[in-house]
Design a protein around this motif. Structure first.
Motif, short mmCIF file in Angstrom:
data_model
loop_
_atom_site.label_atom_id
_atom_site.label_comp_id
_atom_site.label_asym_id
_atom_site.label_seq_id
_atom_site.Cartn_x
_atom_site.Cartn_y
_atom_site.Cartn_z
N MET A 168 -2.97 6.23 -2.27
CA MET A 168 -1.53 6.06 -2.28
C MET A 168 -0.98 5.88 -0.86
N THR A 169 -1.57 6.57 0.11
CA THR A 169 -1.17 6.38 1.51
C THR A 169 -1.41 4.94 1.94
N GLU A 170 -2.56 4.42 1.59
CA GLU A 170 -2.92 3.05 1.98
C GLU A 170 -2.06 2.02 1.27
N ARG A 171 -1.69 2.28 0.02
CA ARG A 171 -0.82 1.34 -0.70
C ARG A 171 0.54 1.22 -0.02
N LEU A 172 1.09 2.33 0.39
CA LEU A 172 2.37 2.29 1.09
C LEU A 172 2.22 1.65 2.47
N ALA A 173 1.12 1.97 3.15
CA ALA A 173 0.89 1.38 4.48
C ALA A 173 0.79 -0.14 4.40
N LEU A 184 3.79 10.49 -3.39
CA LEU A 184 3.79 9.13 -2.84
C LEU A 184 3.92 8.11 -3.96
N ALA A 185 3.27 8.35 -5.09
CA ALA A 185 3.40 7.43 -6.22
C ALA A 185 4.83 7.40 -6.74
N ALA A 186 5.48 8.56 -6.78
CA ALA A 186 6.87 8.62 -7.21
C ALA A 186 7.77 7.87 -6.24
N GLY A 187 7.53 8.05 -4.94
CA GLY A 187 8.32 7.33 -3.95
C GLY A 187 8.09 5.83 -4.02
N GLU A 188 6.85 5.43 -4.23
CA GLU A 188 6.55 4.00 -4.38
C GLU A 188 7.28 3.41 -5.58
N ALA A 189 7.31 4.17 -6.68
CA ALA A 189 8.05 3.71 -7.86
C ALA A 189 9.54 3.58 -7.55
N GLY A 190 10.07 4.52 -6.76
CA GLY A 190 11.47 4.43 -6.38
C GLY A 190 11.77 3.20 -5.55
N LEU A 191 10.86 2.83 -4.66
CA LEU A 191 11.05 1.60 -3.87
C LEU A 191 11.08 0.38 -4.78
N ALA A 192 10.22 0.36 -5.80
CA ALA A 192 10.18 -0.77 -6.73
C ALA A 192 11.45 -0.83 -7.58
N ALA A 247 14.81 4.66 2.47
CA ALA A 247 14.61 6.09 2.30
C ALA A 247 15.33 6.59 1.05
N GLU A 248 16.55 6.10 0.82
CA GLU A 248 17.26 6.50 -0.39
C GLU A 248 16.48 6.10 -1.64
N ALA A 249 15.95 4.87 -1.64
CA ALA A 249 15.20 4.40 -2.81
C ALA A 249 13.93 5.23 -3.01
N PHE A 250 13.20 5.49 -1.93
CA PHE A 250 11.96 6.26 -2.01
C PHE A 250 12.23 7.65 -2.58
N TYR A 251 13.20 8.35 -2.00
CA TYR A 251 13.43 9.72 -2.42
C TYR A 251 14.19 9.80 -3.74
N ALA A 252 14.91 8.74 -4.11
CA ALA A 252 15.47 8.69 -5.46
C ALA A 252 14.35 8.64 -6.49
N GLY A 253 13.27 7.92 -6.16
CA GLY A 253 12.12 7.90 -7.06
C GLY A 253 11.48 9.26 -7.20
N VAL A 254 11.42 10.01 -6.11
CA VAL A 254 10.87 11.37 -6.18
C VAL A 254 11.79 12.27 -6.99
N LEU A 255 13.09 12.20 -6.72
CA LEU A 255 14.05 13.06 -7.41
C LEU A 255 14.04 12.80 -8.92
N ARG A 256 14.02 11.51 -9.31
CA ARG A 256 14.01 11.19 -10.74
C ARG A 256 12.77 11.75 -11.43
N ARG A 280 5.07 4.34 6.40
CA ARG A 280 4.25 5.45 6.86
C ARG A 280 4.91 6.76 6.46
N VAL A 281 4.14 7.61 5.82
CA VAL A 281 4.63 8.93 5.42
C VAL A 281 3.93 9.98 6.26
N ARG A 282 4.69 10.93 6.75
CA ARG A 282 4.15 12.10 7.43
C ARG A 282 4.52 13.32 6.59
N ALA A 283 3.63 14.30 6.55
CA ALA A 283 3.83 15.43 5.66
C ALA A 283 3.36 16.72 6.30
N GLY A 284 3.93 17.82 5.84
CA GLY A 284 3.51 19.15 6.25
C GLY A 284 3.94 20.16 5.21
#
Length: 442
Positions: free
Chosen positions: A129-134, A356-364, A280-289, A139-143
């Motif tokens: 999933m990291t590579e698909r977004l790249a 990351l999959a949820a965020g990718e779906a939000g971008l789509a 960013a709004e689209a990505f995180y909207a996908g996560v929130l949904r 680029r996603v950073r996480a902690g």
């Protein structure tokens, strides 16, 4: 994996054997995390590391069907006696364990016997999933924030300190322990952002610096096992459970992520609310949904839903807000987005891959975030609750086409089977018993 790659791995491992020996290492722990969030291990003497790197360690596929109590689900695609795979240590993450003298550690990639990535390899899923977004320039950073409670060496929970929440007195009482833990993490190249006593009796928390997603998940595993090792050396027992004691405040495992595209940060300097860029709004909207579905991944135990209750800052509402610690998704202005509803019974690799999959779906899907919540979401009648049981979360997960497609049919089905196995395991069990049987497992 062809013969050339195997020989390359063997040569790399051979090059570090002498150095490990000089540092007093006698064995290497090679770990993976199962679908129930338990870190499993196979180990080799140092001299056998080149062989393990090249050929992999044999492991039954049945671990994909393990529950937290080590019972095994008879799932649709896992749980039987057939099948074998290979565990290949990632030498790029090999580290000498400061908290366990004589040991080194490396996370495993799980491969099929034929050499390709095993279809249920959680670490590989996070990498894919990291590579698909790249590939799209993102680029996603996480902690992670890691919380744990320290108890005496008993089966019930007796906190080793009753000093005040967030109080310096608690840290003073455990000063030697805290210093040894931070020293061990620093020696293992873990970048700790902060460390402090938390709210519950005997509870502490530390946060790790942002990294690439797979590295962040590796660090989450390494931190947890280092905490466990140092705590044991100080005669204490450690619980990462989301509900250590029924009725008490449990441990979270909050995930922080940030997003950039082609080197441009997307959480600041944008035209949207609080400086968010449209991507960013689209990505995180996908996560929130998809938070209800993601709860089956990030809050994957029956005990998780004893923690996800209102007014405990556990993030039980599918809402977002600026610096709002009761919403499930908290925007830390210009820095990160924190998802608070997750806990440490989650497999961190599986969790990051799913987010990351949820965020990718939000971008789509496009579009943006709904209105942010201000104040306690419980005071807003339209603020939706997240699932209140693991069964609700599993149903939401199985209904989410984007997540199940990203994982693959067999992978997603096995995760659902394991979750239903845990539901059956605790059928008719009261909260006290759930807490007791979960307390020391993760």
């Amino acid at each position: 994996m062809d013969a050339g790659e195997r020989e390359h791995r063997r040569d790399r491992a051979s090059g570090v054997v002498d150095e490990l020996g000089r540092r007093g290492v006698v064995a290497v722990a090679i770990t993976w995390v199962d679908h129930s969030g338990i870190t499993r291990v196979k180990s080799v003497p140092v001299a056998r590391l080149p062989w393990a790197a090249a050929e992999g360690l044999g492991s039954a596929e049945v671990f994909d069907a393990f529950l937290l109590d080590d019972s095994i689900v008879a799932g649709r695609h896992a749980g039987g006696p057939d099948g074998d795979l290979r565990l290949h240590p990632d030498l790029d993450r090999l580290v000498v364990l400061a908290g366990q003298p004589g040991w080194a550690w490396a996370p495993a990639d799980r491969h099929a016997q034929t050499g390709e990535r095993h279809p249920q390899d959680e670490r590989g899923f996070a990498r894919v999933m990291t590579e698909r977004l790249a590939g799209r320039g993102f680029r996603v950073r996480a902690g992670f924030e890691v919380e744990w409670a320290l108890g005496e060496q008993t089966d019930d929970f007796r906190p080793v300190t009753t000093a005040p929440a967030y109080g310096h007195a608690r840290q003073v009482e455990l000063s030697d322990y805290s210093a040894e833990l931070l020293s061990a993490l620093a020696e293992q190249r873990v970048d700790v952002l902060q460390f402090h006593p938390e709210y519950a009796p005997g509870q502490f928390e530390l946060s790790t610096a942002p990294e690439e997603p797979v590295a962040a998940a590796d660090t989450a595993v390494l931190v947890r096992e280092t905490v466990r090792a140092v705590s044991a050396r100080h005669g204490m027992r450690v619980s990462f459970s989301p509900k250590v004691v029924a009725g008490g405040v449990g441990n979270g495992g909050h995930l922080h992520t940030s997003l950039s595209r082609d080197g441009r940060p997307l959480l600041s300097g944008g035209s949207g609310r609080f400086g968010l860029a449209p991507e960013a709004e689209a990505f995180y909207a996908g996560v929130l949904r998809r938070l209800p579905a993601l709860c089956a991944i990030g809050a994957p135990s029956v005990a998780s839903y004893l923690r996800l209750v209102p007014s405990r800052w556990s993030g039980p509402f599918a809402a977002w807000g600026l610096e709002n610690r009761e919403a499930a998704m908290r925007l830390v202005r210009g820095r990160s987005v924190e998802v608070k509803c997750f806990d440490l019974t989650a497999n961190p690799y599986l969790l990051l891959g799913a987010v990351l999959a949820a965020g990718e779906a939000g971008l789509a899907e496009g579009g943006g975030l709904p209105e942010p919540v201000v104040g306690n979401p419980a005071d807003h009648p339209d603020a939706p609750r997240l699932p209140t049981s693991l069964g609700e979360a599993v149903a939401a997960f199985e209904a989410d086409a984007a997540l199940t497609a990203a994982m693959g049919r067999e992978f997603a089905a096995t995760v659902a089977d394991v979750r239903r196995g845990e539901i059956a395991l605790f059928e008719g069990v009261d909260e006290d018993e759930v807490a007791r049987r979960t307390r020391w497992r993760h």
